[in-house]
Design an enzyme around this catalytic site. Structure first.
Site, PDB file in Angstrom:
ATOM      1  N   SER A   1       0.858  -1.178   0.000  1.00 32.59           N
ATOM      2  CA  SER A   1       0.000   0.000   0.000  1.00 32.59           C
ATOM      3  C   SER A   1       0.901   1.236   0.000  1.00 32.59           C
ATOM      4  O   SER A   1       1.678   1.437   0.928  1.00 32.59           O
ATOM      5  CB  SER A   1      -0.885  -0.026   1.256  1.00 32.59           C
ATOM      6  OG  SER A   1      -1.573   1.201   1.419  1.00 32.59           O
TER       7      SER A   1
ATOM      8  N   LYS B   1      -1.305  -1.069  -4.352  1.00 32.72           N
ATOM      9  CA  LYS B   1      -2.463  -0.240  -4.001  1.00 32.72           C
ATOM     10  C   LYS B   1      -1.937   1.160  -3.797  1.00 32.72           C
ATOM     11  O   LYS B   1      -0.904   1.349  -3.146  1.00 32.72           O
ATOM     12  CB  LYS B   1      -3.101  -0.792  -2.722  1.00 32.72           C
ATOM     13  CG  LYS B   1      -3.838   0.207  -1.838  1.00 32.72           C
ATOM     14  CD  LYS B   1      -4.602  -0.509  -0.738  1.00 32.72           C
ATOM     15  CE  LYS B   1      -4.740   0.352   0.512  1.00 32.72           C
ATOM     16  NZ  LYS B   1      -5.436  -0.356   1.618  1.00 32.72           N
TER      17      LYS B   1
ATOM     18  N   LYS C   1      -2.938   5.134  -2.534  1.00 30.64           N
ATOM     19  CA  LYS C   1      -3.889   5.987  -1.847  1.00 30.64           C
ATOM     20  C   LYS C   1      -4.261   7.115  -2.802  1.00 30.64           C
ATOM     21  O   LYS C   1      -3.409   7.622  -3.549  1.00 30.64           O
ATOM     22  CB  LYS C   1      -3.254   6.560  -0.581  1.00 30.64           C
ATOM     23  CG  LYS C   1      -2.940   5.501   0.464  1.00 30.64           C
ATOM     24  CD  LYS C   1      -4.213   4.976   1.124  1.00 30.64           C
ATOM     25  CE  LYS C   1      -3.906   4.069   2.288  1.00 30.64           C
ATOM     26  NZ  LYS C   1      -5.135   3.644   2.986  1.00 30.64           N
TER      27      LYS C   1
ATOM     28  N   ASP D   1      -7.242   3.254  -2.905  1.00 32.27           N
ATOM     29  CA  ASP D   1      -7.915   3.394  -1.605  1.00 32.27           C
ATOM     30  C   ASP D   1      -8.134   4.875  -1.325  1.00 32.27           C
ATOM     31  O   ASP D   1      -7.184   5.648  -1.221  1.00 32.27           O
ATOM     32  CB  ASP D   1      -7.048   2.757  -0.502  1.00 32.27           C
ATOM     33  CG  ASP D   1      -7.756   2.707   0.850  1.00 32.27           C
ATOM     34  OD1 ASP D   1      -8.893   3.221   0.964  1.00 32.27           O
ATOM     35  OD2 ASP D   1      -7.161   2.155   1.803  1.00 32.27           O
TER      36      ASP D   1
ATOM     37  N   GLU E   1     -11.308   1.020  -3.053  1.00 31.76           N
ATOM     38  CA  GLU E   1     -11.536   0.803  -1.623  1.00 31.76           C
ATOM     39  C   GLU E   1     -12.109   2.052  -0.960  1.00 31.76           C
ATOM     40  O   GLU E   1     -11.571   3.150  -1.118  1.00 31.76           O
ATOM     41  CB  GLU E   1     -10.191   0.408  -0.982  1.00 31.76           C
ATOM     42  CG  GLU E   1     -10.254   0.007   0.481  1.00 31.76           C
ATOM     43  CD  GLU E   1      -8.880  -0.430   0.997  1.00 31.76           C
ATOM     44  OE1 GLU E   1      -7.975  -0.705   0.172  1.00 31.76           O
ATOM     45  OE2 GLU E   1      -8.708  -0.488   2.225  1.00 31.76           O
TER      46      GLU E   1
ATOM     47  N   ASP F   1     -13.846  -1.033   3.515  1.00 28.45           N
ATOM     48  CA  ASP F   1     -12.894  -1.162   4.621  1.00 28.45           C
ATOM     49  C   ASP F   1     -13.552  -0.528   5.854  1.00 28.45           C
ATOM     50  O   ASP F   1     -14.203  -1.228   6.649  1.00 28.45           O
ATOM     51  CB  ASP F   1     -11.567  -0.467   4.227  1.00 28.45           C
ATOM     52  CG  ASP F   1     -10.546  -0.362   5.344  1.00 28.45           C
ATOM     53  OD1 ASP F   1     -10.827  -0.806   6.468  1.00 28.45           O
ATOM     54  OD2 ASP F   1      -9.438   0.184   5.117  1.00 28.45           O
TER      55      ASP F   1
ATOM     56  N   LYS G   1      -9.860  -6.569   8.363  1.00 28.39           N
ATOM     57  CA  LYS G   1      -8.813  -6.190   9.317  1.00 28.39           C
ATOM     58  C   LYS G   1      -9.334  -6.642  10.674  1.00 28.39           C
ATOM     59  O   LYS G   1     -10.370  -6.127  11.128  1.00 28.39           O
ATOM     60  CB  LYS G   1      -8.626  -4.670   9.364  1.00 28.39           C
ATOM     61  CG  LYS G   1      -8.032  -4.047   8.121  1.00 28.39           C
ATOM     62  CD  LYS G   1      -7.916  -2.532   8.288  1.00 28.39           C
ATOM     63  CE  LYS G   1      -7.391  -1.895   7.013  1.00 28.39           C
ATOM     64  NZ  LYS G   1      -7.412  -0.422   7.087  1.00 28.39           N
TER      65      LYS G   1
ATOM     66  N   GLY H   1      -4.302  -3.892   6.227  1.00 29.15           N
ATOM     67  CA  GLY H   1      -3.194  -3.670   7.152  1.00 29.15           C
ATOM     68  C   GLY H   1      -3.358  -2.358   7.891  1.00 29.15           C
ATOM     69  O   GLY H   1      -4.079  -1.465   7.448  1.00 29.15           O
TER      70      GLY H   1
END
Ligand code: OSB
Ligand code: MG
Length: 369
Positions: free
Chosen positions: A135, A161, A163, A188, A213, A238, A262, A290
């Site tokens: 990520s 991934k 952000k 995400d 996400e 998430d 998670k 994570g």
């Protein structure tokens, strides 16, 4: 087992590089390490509540309060036959999933050690290696991002991934797709957008993203169902998922087609397994999220990700991707083929490096009968 002593440690670990998201910039990670002692065995767990209430309302301080005043007194000195019995003793505490998950993790470790079994085996894991991804926080330029991605791909990571945040989204996706036509790529948003942005998400449909996400509100399930109907790319939730009930609502409403699990967000490994099993029965793939965990939390994550329906690579990266030195030995490494080995020794399967743990401990409190 009778747990006669529980210890909490507020830890603070410096990240190897700042982690930039739509929620802000993190330079270090504060968590709580939970240690339980009973029947001559020690169990370790990590509560992923952070120093700030930006991802979740929970913080190190709120989790400490809930652990000290409610969860630990509920289990201290009781004769427990297993984790389920412990959970039943604090079931009446509402919310505070990260506080609960930290204690539950330590109990799982202790009970697994008492049975001489690895956590993976205790959970019903079926894999000796799990597929892992990385990520990546928001970068200052497309060039910088491409450079970072090249580095991680050369280490073996199976998927990337990134952000995203308003104004820092489609140009990064475009640049990556151009440079890496076959890259397994997902994004995400950490709740940075609203339904007014549906046009932007429609544009993202052109870039073969594996998933988007948590684009909308951090507790939302309803608006996500509207967005999912408008776009082809699967939405993955998430922040909005705290339980099996939330998962059922999201799947039945069509709010997402993939779930990020998670343990900290859903109250522990027990609820995580229920969500995993339900998703398997509904043909909904799951993957392991994570929270920039230390090796103590990571060990449990890798074990959970060995369950059969964790079919997409997790946000489970090597220790050195996060911290110069981890608090466990051996540290977690990524194999050349983009997998991570699932620990096979009893419990979490790694040793706690006490010298390092002392170094990162900000505050410690011991609870005894
Ligand atoms: O949204 O998945 C998230 C880290 C902290 C809080 C929220 C998130 C994340 C990550 C990091 O994306 C994943 C990792 O631990 O590698
Ligand atoms: Mg996320």
């Amino acid at each position: 087992m009778i747990f006669k002593q529980v210890e909490l440690r507020h830890i603070k670990m410096i990240l190897v590089s700042p982690f930039v998201t739509s929620m802000g910039t993190e330079y270090d990670e504060e968590h709580i390490i939970v240690r339980v002692d009973g029947d001559g065995l020690t169990g370790w767990g990590e509560s992923v509540a952070e120093g700030t209430p930006f991802y979740s309302y929970e913080t190190v301080q709120t989790a400490w309060h809930i652990l000290r005043d409610f969860l630990i007194p509920a289990i201290l000195g009781k004769d427990l036959s297993g984790v389920d019995e412990a959970i039943a003793l604090y079931e009446h505490v509402r919310g505070h999933m990260m506080a609960k998950a930290g204690l539950e993790a330590a109990l799982w470790d202790a009970f697994a050690k008492s049975k001489n079994m690895s956590l993976s085996k205790m959970f019903g894991g079926v894999r000796s290696k799990v597929d892992v991804g990385v990520s990546i926080g928001i970068q200052s330029s497309e060039k910088e991002l491409i450079h970072k991605v090249e580095g991680y791909l050369s280490e073996g990571y199976k998927r990337i991934k990134i952000k995203i945040a308003p104004g820092r989204d489609i140009q990064f996706i475009k640049a990556l797709r151009k440079e890496f036509p076959d890259l397994l790529l997902q994004v995400d948003a950490n709740s940075a957008y609203t339904l007014n942005d549906v046009g932007l998400f429609k544009k993202m449909d052109d870039y073969q993203l594996q998933l988007i996400e948590q684009p909308l509100g951090y507790e939302d399930i309803f608006d996500h169902s509207k967005l999912q109907r408008e776009i082809k790319t699967p939405i993955c939730l998430d922040e909005s998922i705290h339980s099996l009930d939330d998962t059922r609502a999201a799947i039945e409403l069509g709010s997402c087609r993939i779930i990020n699990i998670k343990p900290g967000r859903v109250g522990g490994f027990t609820e995580s397994k229920l969500i995993h099993d339900y998703c398997a029965s509904m043909n909904i793939p799951v993957w392991h999220g994570g929270m920039l965990e230390s090796g103590i939390g990571r060990a449990g994550n890798v074990a959970l990700a060995s369950l059969p329906n964790f079919t997409l690579p997790g946000d489970i990266s090597a220790s050195k991707r996060y911290y110069k030195e981890d608090i466990v030995v051996p540290e977690f490494v990524v194999n050349r083929d983009g997998t991570m080995d699932v620990p096979t020794k009893p419990g979490i399967g790694v040793e706690v490096n006490m010298k390092m743990l002392e170094k990162v401990t900000v505050k410690k409190e011991v609870f005894k009968l």
